[in-house]
Motif scaffolding. Sequence first.
Motif, PDB file in Angstrom:
ATOM      1  N   ASN A 131       0.833  -1.196   0.000  1.00  8.52           N
ATOM      2  CA  ASN A 131       0.000   0.000   0.000  1.00  8.52           C
ATOM      3  C   ASN A 131       0.871   1.250   0.000  1.00  8.52           C
ATOM      4  OD1 ASN A 131       0.917   0.290   2.639  1.00  8.52           O
ATOM      5  ND2 ASN A 131      -1.057  -0.130   3.588  1.00  8.52           N
ATOM      6  N   GLU A 132       0.256   2.418   0.115  1.00 10.57           N
ATOM      7  CA  GLU A 132       1.020   3.664   0.014  1.00 10.57           C
ATOM      8  C   GLU A 132       1.869   3.939   1.248  1.00 10.57           C
ATOM      9  OE1 GLU A 132      -3.052   5.333   1.420  1.00 10.57           O
ATOM     10  OE2 GLU A 132      -2.233   3.507   0.541  1.00 10.57           O
ATOM     11  N   GLN A 143       0.681   5.448  -7.990  1.00  9.48           N
ATOM     12  CA  GLN A 143       1.711   4.754  -7.225  1.00  9.48           C
ATOM     13  C   GLN A 143       2.814   4.197  -8.122  1.00  9.48           C
ATOM     14  OE1 GLN A 143       0.525   0.963  -5.436  1.00  9.48           O
ATOM     15  NE2 GLN A 143       1.571   1.524  -3.532  1.00  9.48           N
ATOM     16  N   ARG A 166       5.156   7.038  -9.120  1.00  8.04           N
ATOM     17  CA  ARG A 166       5.986   7.430  -7.973  1.00  8.04           C
ATOM     18  C   ARG A 166       7.113   6.424  -7.747  1.00  8.04           C
ATOM     19  NH1 ARG A 166       0.842   7.940  -5.577  1.00  8.04           N
ATOM     20  NH2 ARG A 166       1.245   6.157  -4.192  1.00  8.04           N
ATOM     21  N   LEU A 200       3.177  11.643   0.205  1.00 13.94           N
ATOM     22  CA  LEU A 200       3.614  10.475  -0.554  1.00 13.94           C
ATOM     23  C   LEU A 200       4.997  10.692  -1.152  1.00 13.94           C
ATOM     24  CD1 LEU A 200       0.251   9.603  -2.328  1.00 13.94           C
ATOM     25  CD2 LEU A 200       1.385   8.267  -0.555  1.00 13.94           C
ATOM     26  N   HIS A 254       8.438   8.320  -0.560  1.00 14.56           N
ATOM     27  CA  HIS A 254       9.221   7.721  -1.643  1.00 14.56           C
ATOM     28  C   HIS A 254      10.662   8.228  -1.627  1.00 14.56           C
ATOM     29  CE1 HIS A 254       6.375   5.259  -3.941  1.00 14.56           C
ATOM     30  NE2 HIS A 254       5.446   6.107  -3.535  1.00 14.56           N
TER      31      HIS A 254
END
Length: 651
Positions: free
Chosen positions: A111-112, A314, A317, A347, A351
């Motif tokens: 997931n994020e 996602q 990213r 987010l 990352h």
Amino acid sequence: GVLARRGKVWFTNIPSVWQFSGDTKAETRTEISRGYGVRFNFTGHDLHGLVFGPDGKLYFSNGDRGATVKTREGGTIHTPDEGAVYRCNPDGSGMELFATGLRNPQSLIFNEFGDLLTGDNDCDNGDEERLVHVVEGGDSGWRIGYQFAPLGKAGPWNLERLWHQRHPGQAAYIVPPICNIEDGPSGIEYYPGTGLNPSYAGAIFNTHFKGAIARSGIYTYKLKPKGASYEVGEAKPFLTSALPTDVKFGPDGRLYTSDWADGWPKSKRGRIYAISDPKHENDPLIKETKALIGGDWTKRTNGELAKLLGHADQRVRQEAQFTLAERGTASITVLMSVAKKSDAPALARRHAIWGLGQIAAKDKNALTPVRTLLTDKDAEVRAQAIKVLGEGRVASDAGALIASLKDGNARVKFFAAQGLGKLKHAAAAPALLAALRANNNDDAHLRHALVMGLVGGNNTAALSAAITEASPAVRLGALLALRRLKSGEVVKFLADSDPAISREAALAINDAPITAGYAALAALLEKNPSDEPIAFRAINAHFRLGQAANATALAKFAARKDAPARARAEAIAQLAEWPKPLQRDRLVGIFRPTEGKTRDRSVAVNALRPIVANLLAASTPAVVQTATLDALQKLEIAGASDALFAAVRNN
């Protein structure tokens, strides 16, 4: 499973994981890992679930056909009795066992927040499937022996409700699932952020193959944070009246699902459906995402990549992160600028931290900016920073990790504890025990991480001393760590004043197993334990010790009218098996042969014969009488006719 990136394809095929690169004219095939599927078992309990983690490593799952894998570094990963999740570098180096105790996790997703999730299948014995937050070192409880357990229907798996989401009395050595879900989970996918519409943000798409079209389909699940893990906030059907086996989002924003066509029989045909939202088919963001995914990432500047760390999708990213990480030391500055920018998208900051962690695998200088984030106002930034520091394994970071055990956020504490385990920092034991005391067994996932910290530190003196701790949470945590270390010190907890801890010690000795504790565990039977799991394991310990005195103790317990009926019946059943002991453990069901394949039948006969009449008396519970009749037949005990005639008259 199949996974592709930058002209390379990873493919699973029992017994191996392969990497393909190049094109049809100049194709290179490399076997990067071998040793999966070491036992005969159900079809499909094989290798699958290939996915890249936020650390740039390759993760994949294997069902309970088990594995014995030789790593490139010369080690061995041995998981013959359970499904598991493994991870390695994309070239197969650095192979690690990530989590165990699964039955057949078909697919994996991140997931994020960088957390790994899967849907695990049940064993068709009245249990239910599970949505699992797969944490490093986690044991989800399944063993292949439960499938055909000698004791009852799936043995302790059902009797002790191991597959349930967390409940009072549940075994503490397992990491419980988030929840129980619909039957037959196979494909699982996390909504990447583009394609359908904003209502699906954070949604997990899980296919449920139940063999019948009317009952199968795709469900979506949305999770809510709960301590160091999650709970389900929403679950609802997305697609019904279909037989989907997998689900994936394409670069074009559409959801693709494979369909089995008919029921269980293999029809040799299938279908692939594409699903889209008509209102968003022409969304510029979808077109942009498709172009980005299919573009040449090597030509993008660091500035462009830094902006894409905060993209809505996602996949975009992650590719921006991986590309920057592959550029090595030159990317530290740009990643640092994003990670430290408090007003940057959340987010993007995550990352950036993960990218620094990837670079740190080769250049520890990348950890310098990460250390500055440990006091950040964003709890998730602190959590991911401490996670990356732990994975960096720099001894001088131990102090920061210990300090983070007092953070107000459970996830920060979770990763700090995991990191201390990776550092093998024995001096962290007092702080980890204090964190167990503060947690007070409230958060099972946090408790697991604290235990892993203790296991890595391997401070046996501190763990043994914890037996005198006033806090049950501290004593339980120490016991769980000693279980993982296979330490005989576990026996000291059998006499704990807390029944739950005494039970956990019994489970550790029999189930792990810790053979040095068999005698102490067997001795509990004389005290007539009212707790059934303890009684079963004490009985099993007597059986495995296998001396005449042990047979006598089993018969004595079986004759007790104040003992639990099922436990009495189990003692008799073990006496019935005495001459030819099962080569599988009676409770866990896995291969654990006793020292001799045969034993003296007269030992069991002499122990049981004097009490046969009492065991067949009218007042004796039916389950005990039935076990006695079976034992008489198996042991061929002569001279029991009077008792048998009396039993017939009484019934």
